[in-house]
Design a protein around this motif. Structure first.
Motif, PDB file in Angstrom:
ATOM      1  N   SER A  34       0.831  -1.201   0.000  1.00 20.15           N
ATOM      2  CA  SER A  34       0.000   0.000   0.000  1.00 20.15           C
ATOM      3  C   SER A  34       0.867   1.252   0.000  1.00 20.15           C
ATOM      4  CB  SER A  34      -0.925  -0.007   1.226  1.00 20.15           C
ATOM      5  OG  SER A  34      -1.583   1.231   1.338  1.00 20.15           O
ATOM      6  N   SER A  44      -6.031   4.468  -5.107  1.00 19.09           N
ATOM      7  CA  SER A  44      -7.043   3.398  -5.138  1.00 19.09           C
ATOM      8  C   SER A  44      -6.395   2.036  -4.935  1.00 19.09           C
ATOM      9  CB  SER A  44      -7.823   3.428  -6.448  1.00 19.09           C
ATOM     10  OG  SER A  44      -8.561   4.620  -6.545  1.00 19.09           O
ATOM     11  N   GLU A  48      -6.856  -0.738  -1.814  1.00 10.05           N
ATOM     12  CA  GLU A  48      -7.166  -2.160  -1.993  1.00 10.05           C
ATOM     13  C   GLU A  48      -6.235  -3.033  -1.148  1.00 10.05           C
ATOM     14  OE1 GLU A  48      -9.802  -3.569  -3.489  1.00 10.05           O
ATOM     15  OE2 GLU A  48     -10.434  -1.488  -3.697  1.00 10.05           O
ATOM     16  N   TYR A  49      -4.952  -2.694  -1.123  1.00 10.04           N
ATOM     17  CA  TYR A  49      -4.021  -3.451  -0.280  1.00 10.04           C
ATOM     18  C   TYR A  49      -4.379  -3.295   1.195  1.00 10.04           C
ATOM     19  CZ  TYR A  49      -0.833  -4.389  -4.182  1.00 10.04           C
ATOM     20  OH  TYR A  49      -0.278  -4.840  -5.347  1.00 10.04           O
ATOM     21  N   LYS A  52      -7.136  -5.573   2.246  1.00 11.00           N
ATOM     22  CA  LYS A  52      -6.660  -6.937   2.472  1.00 11.00           C
ATOM     23  C   LYS A  52      -6.006  -7.055   3.844  1.00 11.00           C
ATOM     24  CE  LYS A  52      -5.970  -8.040  -2.399  1.00 11.00           C
ATOM     25  NZ  LYS A  52      -5.025  -8.502  -3.416  1.00 11.00           N
TER      26      LYS A  52
END
Length: 124
Positions: A34, A44, A48-49, A52
């Motif tokens: 990230s 973005s 997303e990382y 997770k």
């Protein structure tokens, strides 16, 4: 360049953590990925990382790490001008910090809320 090299080694590390079934290690690598994405202005992708990483930290009830991840998600959404989402993650960070009496993190999240309202010029 160097970012691509970092990504390559993080991916290799992620594979090793997968083989070891080390979820915490995976979450830490997602956090690192990230940071790389954010440095490349891919906010973005960075988020997303972080999602997770958050999923793993939520499963393991690692509140201290969750506070950091939620704060990072809030800050990245602020950069993307997704102010409502930024505020949601500030609140998640505050609520989680209060659960473990982490006043410093509460203070940081309130400062981010101030930054968001300043950015949208909502001074009421």
């Amino acid at each position: 360049g160097e970012y691509d090299r970092a990504i390559k080694y993080y991916a290799q590390t992620l594979d090793l953590y997968n083989n070891l079934n080390d979820k915490r290690g995976k979450a830490l690598i997602y956090n690192n990925l990230s940071s790389v994405a954010s440095d490349k202005n891919d906010y973005s992708g960075a988020i997303e990382y972080l999602f997770k990483a958050a999923e793993i930290f939520e499963e393991s009830d690692n509140k201290l790490s969750l506070i950091t991840v939620y704060s990072n998600i809030a800050n990245l959404n602020h950069k993307l001008k997704k102010y409502d989402t930024a505020l949601i993650y500030c609140e998640k960070s505050i609520n989680t910090a209060k659960e473990i009496n982490d006043e410093k993190s509460v203070t940081g999240a309130y400062a981010t809320i101030g930054d968001v309202y300043f950015a949208i010029n909502d001074f009421d």
